[in-house]
Every structure is written in C-alpha cells, then in structure tokens.
Design a protein around this motif. Structure first.
Motif, PDB file in Angstrom:
ATOM      1  N   TYR A  74     -93.822 -25.209 -62.873  1.00 33.21           N
ATOM      2  CA  TYR A  74     -94.155 -26.724 -62.982  1.00 33.21           C
ATOM      3  C   TYR A  74     -94.983 -26.561 -61.254  1.00 33.21           C
ATOM      4  O   TYR A  74     -94.777 -28.188 -60.626  1.00 33.21           O
ATOM      5  N   LYS A  75     -94.961 -25.598 -60.404  1.00 28.36           N
ATOM      6  CA  LYS A  75     -95.776 -26.028 -59.226  1.00 28.36           C
ATOM      7  C   LYS A  75     -97.067 -26.822 -59.611  1.00 28.36           C
ATOM      8  O   LYS A  75     -97.496 -26.346 -60.313  1.00 28.36           O
ATOM      9  N   PRO A  76     -97.676 -27.202 -58.401  1.00 33.88           N
ATOM     10  CA  PRO A  76     -98.327 -28.473 -58.630  1.00 33.88           C
ATOM     11  C   PRO A  76    -100.075 -27.349 -58.826  1.00 33.88           C
ATOM     12  O   PRO A  76    -100.823 -28.301 -59.529  1.00 33.88           O
ATOM     13  N   ALA A  77    -100.040 -26.669 -58.172  1.00 35.10           N
ATOM     14  CA  ALA A  77    -101.220 -25.606 -57.783  1.00 35.10           C
ATOM     15  C   ALA A  77    -101.300 -24.746 -58.678  1.00 35.10           C
ATOM     16  O   ALA A  77    -102.478 -25.018 -59.836  1.00 35.10           O
ATOM     17  N   LEU A  78    -100.335 -24.718 -59.652  1.00 25.60           N
ATOM     18  CA  LEU A  78    -100.552 -24.212 -61.436  1.00 25.60           C
ATOM     19  C   LEU A  78    -100.511 -24.837 -61.695  1.00 25.60           C
ATOM     20  O   LEU A  78    -101.466 -24.705 -63.117  1.00 25.60           O
ATOM     21  N   LEU A  79    -100.422 -26.106 -62.458  1.00 20.27           N
ATOM     22  CA  LEU A  79    -100.995 -27.048 -63.455  1.00 20.27           C
ATOM     23  C   LEU A  79    -102.056 -27.773 -63.076  1.00 20.27           C
ATOM     24  O   LEU A  79    -102.428 -27.599 -63.618  1.00 20.27           O
ATOM     25  N   ALA A  80    -103.046 -27.891 -61.990  1.00 16.47           N
ATOM     26  CA  ALA A  80    -103.848 -27.942 -61.440  1.00 16.47           C
ATOM     27  C   ALA A  80    -104.629 -27.520 -61.708  1.00 16.47           C
ATOM     28  O   ALA A  80    -105.728 -27.430 -62.818  1.00 16.47           O
ATOM     29  N   ALA A  81    -104.667 -26.189 -62.366  1.00 13.27           N
ATOM     30  CA  ALA A  81    -105.397 -24.817 -62.459  1.00 13.27           C
ATOM     31  C   ALA A  81    -105.244 -24.682 -64.189  1.00 13.27           C
ATOM     32  O   ALA A  81    -106.216 -24.267 -64.723  1.00 13.27           O
ATOM     33  N   GLN A  82    -103.899 -24.518 -64.181  1.00 10.64           N
ATOM     34  CA  GLN A  82    -103.855 -24.960 -65.572  1.00 10.64           C
ATOM     35  C   GLN A  82    -105.055 -26.308 -66.456  1.00 10.64           C
ATOM     36  O   GLN A  82    -105.439 -26.043 -67.766  1.00 10.64           O
ATOM     37  N   ALA A  83    -104.672 -27.460 -65.923  1.00  2.62           N
ATOM     38  CA  ALA A  83    -105.288 -28.296 -66.941  1.00  2.62           C
ATOM     39  C   ALA A  83    -106.878 -28.056 -66.570  1.00  2.62           C
ATOM     40  O   ALA A  83    -108.094 -28.918 -67.533  1.00  2.62           O
ATOM     41  N   GLN A  84    -107.408 -27.216 -65.566  1.00  2.52           N
ATOM     42  CA  GLN A  84    -108.525 -26.858 -65.639  1.00  2.52           C
ATOM     43  C   GLN A  84    -109.234 -25.654 -66.040  1.00  2.52           C
ATOM     44  O   GLN A  84    -110.321 -25.057 -66.116  1.00  2.52           O
ATOM     45  N   GLY A  85    -108.615 -25.155 -66.887  1.00  2.19           N
ATOM     46  CA  GLY A  85    -108.874 -23.855 -67.897  1.00  2.19           C
ATOM     47  C   GLY A  85    -108.005 -23.062 -67.484  1.00  2.19           C
ATOM     48  O   GLY A  85    -108.263 -22.000 -68.578  1.00  2.19           O
ATOM     49  N   THR A  86    -107.333 -22.605 -66.689  1.00  2.00           N
ATOM     50  CA  THR A  86    -106.812 -21.051 -66.481  1.00  2.00           C
ATOM     51  C   THR A  86    -105.746 -20.647 -66.823  1.00  2.00           C
ATOM     52  O   THR A  86    -104.439 -21.845 -66.930  1.00  2.00           O
ATOM     53  N   ARG A  87    -105.272 -19.736 -67.715  1.00  3.55           N
ATOM     54  CA  ARG A  87    -104.187 -19.592 -68.785  1.00  3.55           C
ATOM     55  C   ARG A  87    -103.143 -18.386 -68.201  1.00  3.55           C
ATOM     56  O   ARG A  87    -103.944 -17.627 -66.924  1.00  3.55           O
ATOM     57  N   PHE A  88    -101.823 -18.592 -67.961  1.00  2.58           N
ATOM     58  CA  PHE A  88    -100.938 -18.426 -67.217  1.00  2.58           C
ATOM     59  C   PHE A  88    -100.048 -17.300 -68.411  1.00  2.58           C
ATOM     60  O   PHE A  88     -99.791 -18.404 -69.855  1.00  2.58           O
ATOM     61  N   THR A  89     -99.886 -16.706 -67.781  1.00  2.00           N
ATOM     62  CA  THR A  89     -98.702 -15.798 -69.109  1.00  2.00           C
ATOM     63  C   THR A  89     -97.992 -14.714 -67.659  1.00  2.00           C
ATOM     64  O   THR A  89     -97.570 -15.087 -67.279  1.00  2.00           O
TER      65      THR A  89
END
Length: 457
Positions: free
Chosen positions: A82-97
């Motif tokens: 739930y880090k803001p930077a992670l959520l922002a990157a995720q919204a732009q298409g970066t996938r996290f695993t």
C-alpha cells in the motif's frame, strides 16, 4: 505469473533480505541472461554487488517514476503493498509479484497446507510438519517461518507446509487447506488499518479449498462463515484442550504436560496441527504421540534454562500485548518479571493493563520507544507491582535481575516489534540470551526447515 513470463522484460527486485537473495538466485537459474535491477538500502550496496556482480544496484527507496520504468517488480514481503509509490506505479502498468507468488505459479500441483494467524502460525506450521513426517510423509516446511519458498525451487515433497504472514496471504495460489490460528490487531503500519489487516489475512480463505479456523474466536468464525468448506478446531466436538489433555471429541489423546512447548496456547496450536492432518485424510491419532519430541521454536516462549539463580524465557516473537498476556498465562503460578516495550505502532495496551491490575506480574520492566507510554498506563491504573522504566534491553535485564527473587522467572515478551533497537525479533532474542549468560548459537535455529521424511521414488 511464472518465471517464463519475466523473460525479456524490464525486471527489478525490491529488497535484499533473505527473500531478495532467493529471488535473485532463482532468476539466475531460470533466466540466466535476464537483466536485473536491485533496489536496496545504502548499507547493502556493497554486499549486493558482491552477491551478484551483474546486478544493477540502486540505493534507496524507489519513487513512482522509478518503479514505473519496469514491467515487473518482485518485492520482498516487508515492503507494504500500500505504499503510495507502489500504487502509483501499479496504476501506470507496472506489475508487482513476489517470491511466494512465483513459487505457487511454478507449482500448481503441489499439495499445500498454508498456515497463517496473528499468533501461533510458526509453531503450528512446525508442529504440523513434525507430525506429518512421523507418518512417513516427505514434508516441506518453508515460507515465513524462515526459509523462502524459492530456496526450495525444483525440489519435490509429498506435502508442503507453508507459513504465510499477512503480507503474503494474497500471494498464494490455489491450495488444499488453509489454516488460521488466530486473528488480532497487528502490523497496522504495513496494512494501514485494522480492517485492511483482517481482510488481507483472510485472503487465504479465497485460495483454500478447505479452511480450518480457531473455533475459540467468535470474530474469526463470523468472518469465515461463508466459506463453503470450513472446519473448526478448539471446540469440544473436534480437536480441543480440556482438563490437561489434547482431546479428539471425548477421547483423551495427549497429556499436555508432555508437550515441550509450554502454555495452553501451544496445546491449541497442537490441536490445529492434528486437525489439519486429519482434514487432508491422514491419521492424526497415530501421529499425536510424537508431539512429545517436538522442540519449541526459538524466540517463542523458548525456555533458555537457569542462570545465576533465575529462569530465563525468551518470547521475543511477542509483538502484541495479547501475546504478552498469553506468555504470562503459560507461566501462571510462577514468580515472573516481564520485560515489555519496543517499537511503537500505536497498539492499544488496555487489555494488558487491565489484566495486570487484576493479576499483576511480580514486576514489569518497560523499555524502548513505547516504554514510557506503557509505564504511564500501568501507573494510572494503579497496578500493584513494581513498574520500572528503562531505555533499552540491556538496562531492562539488569533491572529484572535486581527485582526478581531467586528461582524467579525473567521473561522477555515485549508485546511490540524490535525495530526501535534491533533488526528483527530474532536479533533481540539472541541479545536477550547473551545478556542472560547463554550462548547466542543455542538461542537460535529452527528444527525441521526444508524437506524431510521418507522418499517415495
């Protein structure tokens, strides 16, 4: 997402703890030509470059723009989703695993029991592996308990017992049985709120074909009532504890005093392990006698022994006030000085304070970042035992020595994380052991990690 899906993608690893090491090694095995970037702390840069010279190593925490330059980021569990930077990157298409998610994707046919819970998950997982191996089942014990799953990539077991933290439950793939040992307030700094913590913890229910939960927790029962295949332990009709025995229904199965892991809560953990074994069709009654040979896990109500006339108990894993109360309950009738306090996450200490007002310990030594807050609450409540405030663990041990009579117990059960003074609870527990006069190597080490048991080739 499988390893093959990462080929020829822009891939980063975020975190250089044991999970990060395991991810890098696994990627080098599966995708040796893959270009990799590592985000790690400034103090870890040299070690990271020595570990893998081909890594592009970036010091410091990445921002959204930096994360957004990658197709996939494999993050360590301790990094909040739930880090803001992670959520922002995720919204732009970066996938996290994660390493956990990659292992599940690579092993869809594995027979898995996943164990989670605010408290009890490590001991229950270790007990479960112990009793399964007694039946001749080649069993893996891994996950949050101290062995990342990717360290066992491409190895085979008949049964996988996997401990999952609340950081990892949402990363699990489909599995045969999920076990929830308990559910209290915890890790609010990672999850952001109690509601989100509970929701994240219970994501295990979505992955589990069958769900086994603690029947002594009404809130947990209520939240899991909709699961189509839910089983319960801790209640009279199944595996439960009563009158000094672990029982299966009315049948007396195992005398609690023969269990080396002390406390009623550990007897209930044993019930969870036996109920889990039964739930997947194995003979739990036949396996139960080997509970007597189970060695308690380090830092979890670990009896260190006697030194200088006092008995020392290491419960450094205790990171909530309720866990501290459980530790004190396990030592009921003894003269106990308890050491509490550490990193302050704003948890409510009222239940602890009220319990100490009703049945005080011999003495309470408050320490660390939240020590003053705990001490003030105890004094306002008028707790009828000595309450001391010190700065750190070393001073807490000295204060306990001064206040505890001969043959008394000095218990480290902080009810708070260690991050104000130590890297983690294990380092805190080892330091406690050394301050008490024990060898650090004897304080650590979990029996049974990895894959053990009969081979069936």
């Amino acid at each position: 997402m499988r390893f093959a899906d990462l080929a020829r993608r822009r891939v980063a690893i975020w975190g250089f703890g044991r999970e990060g090491h395991a991810v890098i090694k696994a990627l080098r095995v599966r995708l040796p030509a893959q270009s990799l970037t590592l985000f790690c702390g400034a103090a870890e840069v040299e070690a990271a470059r020595a570990f893998d010279a081909a890594l592009e190593v970036v010091a410091g925490e990445p921002d959204a723009a930096t994360l957004g330059r990658f197709d996939v980021v494999v993050k360590s569990p301790g990094i909040s989703a739930y880090k803001p930077a992670l959520l922002a990157a995720q919204a732009q298409g970066t996938r996290f695993t994660s390493g956990t998610a990659l292992w599940f994707a690579e092993n869809p046919q594995a027979r898995v029991i996943a164990v989670t819970g605010t408290k009890g998950k490590s001991t229950t997982s270790a007990l479960l592996a112990h009793v399964a191996r007694a039946l001749g089942v080649r069993t893996a014990l891994a996950g949050n308990i101290g062995l990342p799953l990717l360290e066992l990539l491409d190895q085979r077991a008949e049964l996988w017992v996997i401990e999952l933290s609340s950081f990892q439950t949402g990363e699990a793939g489909a599995l045969e049985l999920g076990v929830v040992t308990s559910l209290y307030e915890e890790h609010l700094d990672w999850h952001g709120s109690r509601e989100r913590y509970v929701a994240d913890k219970l994501k295990l229910a979505d992955a589990a074909r069958t769900l086994l939960v603690n029947g002594q927790q009404p809130g947990l029962l209520e939240r899991t009532a909709a699961h189509p295949h839910r089983l319960v332990f801790g209640t009279p009709e199944g595996w439960h504890v009563r009158d000094g025995f672990i029982r299966r229904g009315v049948r007396e199965v195992f005398l609690i005093e023969q269990l080396a892991a002390p406390g009623l809560h550990n007897a209930l953990n044993a019930c969870a392990a036996l109920a889990a074994l039964e739930a997947i069709g194995m003979d739990a009654l036949a396996a139960a006698p080997v509970l007597a040979s189970f060695r308690p896990l380090p830092h979890r109500l670990q009896p260190l022994g006697e030194r200088d006339g006092w008995y020392w108990v290491n419960d450094s894993i205790s990171t909530t006030p309720l866990a501290t109360l459980a530790a004190l309950e396990s030592l009921h009738g003894r003269t106990v000085t308890v050491l509490v306090g550490g990193h302050d996450r704003g948890l409510d200490w009222t239940p602890f304070v009220e319990a100490m007002r009703a049945t005080p310990a011999h003495a309470i030594v408050c320490m660390g970042a939240n020590g003053a807050r705990i001490e003030a609450a105890l004094r306002v409540a008028g707790v009828a035992c000595p309450v001391l405030l010190v700065s750190d663990l070393a001073n807490a041990v000295e204060a306990a020595r001064a206040r505890t009579p001969e043959h008394g117990v000095i218990l480290l059960s902080p009810g708070a994380p260690s991050f104000d003074q130590f890297k983690d609870y294990a380092e805190r527990g080892r330091r406690f052991g050394v301050l008490a006069g024990f060898d650090a190597a004897g304080v650590s080490g979990i029996d049974g990690l990895g894959i053990e048991g009969a081979r069936h080739d």
